[in-house]
Design a protein around this motif. Structure first.
Motif, PDB file in Angstrom:
ATOM      1  N   LYS A 161      22.920 -21.517   4.232  1.00  0.00           N
ATOM      2  CA  LYS A 161      23.249 -20.400   3.410  1.00  0.00           C
ATOM      3  C   LYS A 161      23.129 -20.701   1.823  1.00  0.00           C
ATOM      4  O   LYS A 161      23.841 -21.629   1.456  1.00  0.00           O
ATOM      5  CB  LYS A 161      24.815 -19.767   3.861  1.00  0.00           C
ATOM      6  CG  LYS A 161      25.197 -18.499   3.102  1.00  0.00           C
ATOM      7  CD  LYS A 161      26.548 -18.227   3.442  1.00  0.00           C
ATOM      8  CE  LYS A 161      27.231 -17.066   2.561  1.00  0.00           C
ATOM      9  NZ  LYS A 161      28.553 -16.629   2.688  1.00  0.00           N
ATOM     10  N   LEU A 162      22.511 -19.874   1.121  1.00  0.00           N
ATOM     11  CA  LEU A 162      22.083 -20.200  -0.231  1.00  0.00           C
ATOM     12  C   LEU A 162      22.585 -19.067  -1.026  1.00  0.00           C
ATOM     13  O   LEU A 162      22.470 -17.805  -0.639  1.00  0.00           O
ATOM     14  CB  LEU A 162      20.924 -20.531  -0.477  1.00  0.00           C
ATOM     15  CG  LEU A 162      20.020 -21.803   0.519  1.00  0.00           C
ATOM     16  CD1 LEU A 162      18.631 -21.614   0.256  1.00  0.00           C
ATOM     17  CD2 LEU A 162      20.778 -22.837  -0.137  1.00  0.00           C
ATOM     18  N   PRO A 173      21.309  -8.500   4.135  1.00  0.00           N
ATOM     19  CA  PRO A 173      21.407  -7.053   3.704  1.00  0.00           C
ATOM     20  C   PRO A 173      22.582  -6.549   2.931  1.00  0.00           C
ATOM     21  O   PRO A 173      22.644  -5.454   2.410  1.00  0.00           O
ATOM     22  CB  PRO A 173      21.472  -6.350   5.162  1.00  0.00           C
ATOM     23  CG  PRO A 173      21.889  -7.345   6.015  1.00  0.00           C
ATOM     24  CD  PRO A 173      21.653  -8.682   5.345  1.00  0.00           C
ATOM     25  N   GLN A 174      23.696  -7.307   3.127  1.00  0.00           N
ATOM     26  CA  GLN A 174      24.833  -6.825   2.516  1.00  0.00           C
ATOM     27  C   GLN A 174      25.140  -7.572   0.939  1.00  0.00           C
ATOM     28  O   GLN A 174      25.867  -6.910   0.313  1.00  0.00           O
ATOM     29  CB  GLN A 174      26.246  -7.448   3.197  1.00  0.00           C
ATOM     30  CG  GLN A 174      26.680  -6.857   4.559  1.00  0.00           C
ATOM     31  CD  GLN A 174      25.622  -7.320   5.547  1.00  0.00           C
ATOM     32  OE1 GLN A 174      25.076  -8.447   5.688  1.00  0.00           O
ATOM     33  NE2 GLN A 174      25.253  -6.443   6.651  1.00  0.00           N
ATOM     34  N   ASP A 175      24.462  -8.589   0.678  1.00  0.00           N
ATOM     35  CA  ASP A 175      24.389  -9.184  -0.444  1.00  0.00           C
ATOM     36  C   ASP A 175      22.970  -9.724  -1.154  1.00  0.00           C
ATOM     37  O   ASP A 175      22.815 -10.664  -0.557  1.00  0.00           O
ATOM     38  CB  ASP A 175      25.602 -10.334  -0.763  1.00  0.00           C
ATOM     39  CG  ASP A 175      25.561 -10.966  -1.883  1.00  0.00           C
ATOM     40  OD1 ASP A 175      24.983 -10.632  -3.052  1.00  0.00           O
ATOM     41  OD2 ASP A 175      26.225 -12.148  -1.867  1.00  0.00           O
ATOM     42  N   SER A 176      22.399  -9.037  -1.922  1.00  0.00           N
ATOM     43  CA  SER A 176      21.069  -9.449  -2.397  1.00  0.00           C
ATOM     44  C   SER A 176      20.995 -10.877  -2.936  1.00  0.00           C
ATOM     45  O   SER A 176      19.865 -11.338  -3.023  1.00  0.00           O
ATOM     46  CB  SER A 176      20.268  -8.433  -3.274  1.00  0.00           C
ATOM     47  OG  SER A 176      21.249  -8.286  -4.517  1.00  0.00           O
ATOM     48  N   GLN A 177      22.105 -11.321  -3.353  1.00  0.00           N
ATOM     49  CA  GLN A 177      21.876 -12.707  -3.854  1.00  0.00           C
ATOM     50  C   GLN A 177      22.227 -13.955  -2.836  1.00  0.00           C
ATOM     51  O   GLN A 177      21.997 -15.239  -3.094  1.00  0.00           O
ATOM     52  CB  GLN A 177      23.073 -13.213  -5.005  1.00  0.00           C
ATOM     53  CG  GLN A 177      23.177 -12.175  -6.272  1.00  0.00           C
ATOM     54  CD  GLN A 177      21.637 -11.675  -6.609  1.00  0.00           C
ATOM     55  OE1 GLN A 177      21.102 -10.789  -6.610  1.00  0.00           O
ATOM     56  NE2 GLN A 177      21.158 -12.812  -7.292  1.00  0.00           N
ATOM     57  N   THR A 178      22.523 -13.285  -1.664  1.00  0.00           N
ATOM     58  CA  THR A 178      22.581 -14.357  -0.359  1.00  0.00           C
ATOM     59  C   THR A 178      21.431 -14.347   0.447  1.00  0.00           C
ATOM     60  O   THR A 178      20.935 -13.517   0.685  1.00  0.00           O
ATOM     61  CB  THR A 178      23.912 -14.140   0.133  1.00  0.00           C
ATOM     62  OG1 THR A 178      25.015 -14.214  -0.602  1.00  0.00           O
ATOM     63  CG2 THR A 178      24.123 -14.936   1.575  1.00  0.00           C
ATOM     64  N   TYR A 179      20.913 -15.672   0.747  1.00  0.00           N
ATOM     65  CA  TYR A 179      19.820 -16.016   1.460  1.00  0.00           C
ATOM     66  C   TYR A 179      20.160 -16.934   2.675  1.00  0.00           C
ATOM     67  O   TYR A 179      21.075 -17.651   2.507  1.00  0.00           O
ATOM     68  CB  TYR A 179      18.726 -16.421   0.889  1.00  0.00           C
ATOM     69  CG  TYR A 179      17.978 -15.662  -0.252  1.00  0.00           C
ATOM     70  CD1 TYR A 179      16.784 -14.854   0.253  1.00  0.00           C
ATOM     71  CD2 TYR A 179      18.446 -15.376  -1.467  1.00  0.00           C
ATOM     72  CE1 TYR A 179      16.250 -14.148  -0.871  1.00  0.00           C
ATOM     73  CE2 TYR A 179      17.950 -14.741  -2.354  1.00  0.00           C
ATOM     74  CZ  TYR A 179      16.960 -13.808  -2.278  1.00  0.00           C
ATOM     75  OH  TYR A 179      16.233 -13.082  -3.061  1.00  0.00           O
ATOM     76  N   TYR A 180      19.719 -16.895   3.694  1.00  0.00           N
ATOM     77  CA  TYR A 180      19.791 -17.682   4.854  1.00  0.00           C
ATOM     78  C   TYR A 180      18.164 -18.276   5.250  1.00  0.00           C
ATOM     79  O   TYR A 180      17.414 -17.658   5.134  1.00  0.00           O
ATOM     80  CB  TYR A 180      20.275 -17.170   6.025  1.00  0.00           C
ATOM     81  CG  TYR A 180      21.700 -16.311   5.812  1.00  0.00           C
ATOM     82  CD1 TYR A 180      22.869 -17.340   6.107  1.00  0.00           C
ATOM     83  CD2 TYR A 180      21.763 -15.153   5.447  1.00  0.00           C
ATOM     84  CE1 TYR A 180      23.939 -16.948   5.833  1.00  0.00           C
ATOM     85  CE2 TYR A 180      23.035 -14.446   5.097  1.00  0.00           C
ATOM     86  CZ  TYR A 180      24.144 -15.539   5.502  1.00  0.00           C
ATOM     87  OH  TYR A 180      25.708 -15.159   5.324  1.00  0.00           O
ATOM     88  N   VAL A 181      17.952 -19.674   5.486  1.00  0.00           N
ATOM     89  CA  VAL A 181      17.108 -20.210   5.829  1.00  0.00           C
ATOM     90  C   VAL A 181      17.439 -20.667   6.982  1.00  0.00           C
ATOM     91  O   VAL A 181      18.350 -21.413   7.521  1.00  0.00           O
ATOM     92  CB  VAL A 181      16.887 -21.551   4.750  1.00  0.00           C
ATOM     93  CG1 VAL A 181      15.542 -22.222   5.398  1.00  0.00           C
ATOM     94  CG2 VAL A 181      16.614 -21.233   3.565  1.00  0.00           C
ATOM     95  N   LEU A 182      16.484 -20.279   8.370  1.00  0.00           N
ATOM     96  CA  LEU A 182      16.709 -20.695   9.673  1.00  0.00           C
ATOM     97  C   LEU A 182      15.738 -21.714  10.057  1.00  0.00           C
ATOM     98  O   LEU A 182      14.408 -21.599   9.474  1.00  0.00           O
ATOM     99  CB  LEU A 182      16.373 -19.489  10.626  1.00  0.00           C
ATOM    100  CG  LEU A 182      17.162 -18.243  10.350  1.00  0.00           C
ATOM    101  CD1 LEU A 182      16.988 -17.173  11.347  1.00  0.00           C
ATOM    102  CD2 LEU A 182      18.797 -18.519  10.473  1.00  0.00           C
TER     103      LEU A 182
END
Length: 76
Positions: free
Chosen positions: A8-9, A46-55
């Motif tokens: 999570k970034l 989809p809830q926070d455009s500043q949060t990304y996930y790398v799988l």
């Protein structure tokens, strides 16, 4: 046994485009140079455009360790 990671970034406001561009460059390096990486993709929350996930998925711990030593990992 394969190893899966969910990273999570949080990206600073206004830096999304720069982050996504940098990730795409890193992703190309991963896919080109890391045979032990089976999956490496980015998703935006989809809830926070500043949060990304790398799988990420690797063939094993040695592949994870190799990934962490690459130039594209350090740059990210």
């Amino acid at each position: 046994m394969t190893i899966g990671l969910v990273v999570k970034l949080k990206v600073k406001a206004g830096k999304n485009a720069d982050f996504e561009k940098g990730f795409k460059a890193a992703q190309l390096g991963v896919r080109k140079d890391e045979a032990g990486c089976l999956y490496y993709d980015l998703y935006q929350s989809p809830q926070d455009s500043q949060t990304y996930y790398v799988l990420e998925r690797y063939t094993g711990q040695p592949a994870v360790e190799q990934h962490q030593k690459t130039a594209h990992f350090a740059k990210m």
